[in-house]
Motif scaffolding. Structure first.
Motif: not given
Length: 77
Positions: A17-20, A50-57, A71-77
């Motif tokens: 879902e986050a990748l989508d 942000t990308f949805g509620d999943f993280g920040v790029m 250059f950076n993708v941050t997510w809580p996983g």
């Protein structure tokens, strides 16, 4: 569109879902790269969104080459 190897590494394990959501937001940025928050006042080409509620790029817009580089993708996983 280009994804830096560091960002690719940070995306490992990203839920489907986050990748989508990431792909959808990235598609939007190809058309409207300035539709995101600037990271630095003096360097507006460095931006974040942000990308949805999943993280920040975090990405850089190179207008001359018509290239957006994530250059950076941050997510809580």
């Amino acid at each position: 569109m280009e994804i830096h190897v560091a960002a690719l590494s940070q995306m490992k394990g990203l839920p489907v879902e986050a990748l989508d959501a990431l792909i959808s937001r990235t598609t939007d940025l190809v058309e409207e790269p300035w539709d995101a928050r600037a990271l630095y006042k003096d360097e507006p080409e460095f931006r974040m969104t942000t990308f949805g509620d999943f993280g920040v790029m975090y990405f850089r817009v190179n207008e001359a080459d018509e290239l957006v580089t994530i250059f950076n993708v941050t997510w809580p996983g």
